[in-house]
Design an enzyme around this catalytic site. Sequence first.
Site, PDB file in Angstrom:
ATOM      1  N   GLU A 114       0.948  -1.161  -0.073  1.00  0.00           N
ATOM      2  CA  GLU A 114       0.045  -0.051  -0.049  1.00  0.00           C
ATOM      3  C   GLU A 114       0.867   1.347   0.143  1.00  0.00           C
ATOM      4  O   GLU A 114       1.394   1.624   0.960  1.00  0.00           O
ATOM      5  CB  GLU A 114      -0.821  -0.025   1.227  1.00  0.00           C
ATOM      6  CG  GLU A 114      -2.272   0.895   1.169  1.00  0.00           C
ATOM      7  CD  GLU A 114      -1.973   2.292   1.816  1.00  0.00           C
ATOM      8  OE1 GLU A 114      -1.361   3.221   1.147  1.00  0.00           O
ATOM      9  OE2 GLU A 114      -2.313   2.254   2.896  1.00  0.00           O
ATOM     10  N   CYS A 168      -2.324   8.404   3.771  1.00  0.00           N
ATOM     11  CA  CYS A 168      -2.179   7.784   2.117  1.00  0.00           C
ATOM     12  C   CYS A 168      -3.132   8.394   1.207  1.00  0.00           C
ATOM     13  O   CYS A 168      -3.114   8.526   0.179  1.00  0.00           O
ATOM     14  CB  CYS A 168      -1.736   6.474   2.042  1.00  0.00           C
ATOM     15  SG  CYS A 168       0.197   6.132   2.740  1.00  0.00           S
TER      16      CYS A 168
END
Length: 469
Positions: free
Chosen positions: A243, A277
């Site tokens: 990720e 993120c």
Amino acid sequence: MSQFATYEDLLAAITVDEGREIINPATEEVVGVAPEGSVEELNAAVERAVQAQKSFAKLSDSERCDLLLKAADAIEAAAEPLVELLSREQGKPLNGPNARFEVGACSAWLRATASFESPDYTAVDEDITATVHYRPLGVVGAIGPWNWPMMITIWQIAPALRMGNAVVVKPSEYTPLSVLALIKVFNSVLPEGVLQVVTGDGAVGAALTTHADIDKIMFTGSTATGKKIVESSAANLQRLTLELGGNDAGIVLDDADPAAIAGDLFWGAFINTGQTCAAMKRLYVPESLYDAVCEALVEVAKASPMGVGLEEENVLGPLQNKQQFDIVDKLVNAAKDSGARVLLGGDPDYDAPGYFYPTTLVADIDPDNALVVEEQFGPALPIVKYTDLDWAIEQANKLDVGLGSSVWSSNRERALDVAAQLEAGTTWINSHGAVDPRVPFGGIKSSGYGVEFGTEGLKGLAYPQIING
């Protein structure tokens, strides 16, 4: 009742006399001293994990689920000490979508992961009987970031343990104490050796990604580091879930209500002071609503106090480290120099303690400005004006990232049509960044591959063994 009734009890259980001093980013005072782990310690931890995993894998699925539930209980019992440590080390405030939210999410994610049905299944018809069993991979290496150190660690270790793996965790050098404390609490209910943590610098992380006895790497962090992990894992063919970085776009449609969406727009961008993120990092607004959206965002920002995390009224905090402060400062200054209009913020007090960058909204900015096309990872949102929706969609898709995106509209059908054209692992409608343990989450392009959460996430921590006949 937890054995860690106070913050002082918890801190004493994880700190050492000599090691790496950890700084509170709000005050620049020392929080505590974390051990400086070594490659030798990492190797020993992996060896212990290999041995512990063999017996742990023999537990039934229900027995492992019960351990996850007990770990959730243990985290809840120690919640306030964990919250205080997280706030001091990471900088995030106690309230809002911050420290109490993160610690609460840890126990919630454990309970959710324990509740999922097993992915095992049987295919039967007149010609075949085949049973698919998802078996543990072995030892999982989990490398986490500094922005959500506890929660993302749980995202990694909960499904790994549920599926019968052992786990060796390498936390960020910036926030090791939070992860050390979390795993100390977690290990109060787990068999010895199944879950271990080794702190240290990049050499320790590199050793984890190249270790022959690590069967899978789960990594959350930058795209640059993710690419290095892909290269280093090739020799041992380790499985990967990555990720990585994002630069999420939000697109407001011309039928949206600026006042109604302003609060959700703001928190979609500024959750964890922008250090997320999947936060919204660039916003495209039609000319007809541009001024109204800008004004509404300014009002929400002014009503969202920033300051030291342990002060209950604050909902925004500092950048976690000086390096990230400098990145945000550089990008905002470049936008100002280009002629963009600063609606709010953009004027940090360089002499004040802490890495506080004021909540910053930037309007009338060129769509190719660095603040738009580079991930700022902080409290600065560029707002780009558009007149053609197809152009806005093209702009949203043109970068080589694809973690999340969002569409804001009063018309669900229109929003769905635009969402289908956006290139991202997740597209939210009238919200941004809300993840759910039941719903798979992952990126495309340079934002990584593999998914976490839900049954699909469990499958990523196991291999399918088919028994046919």
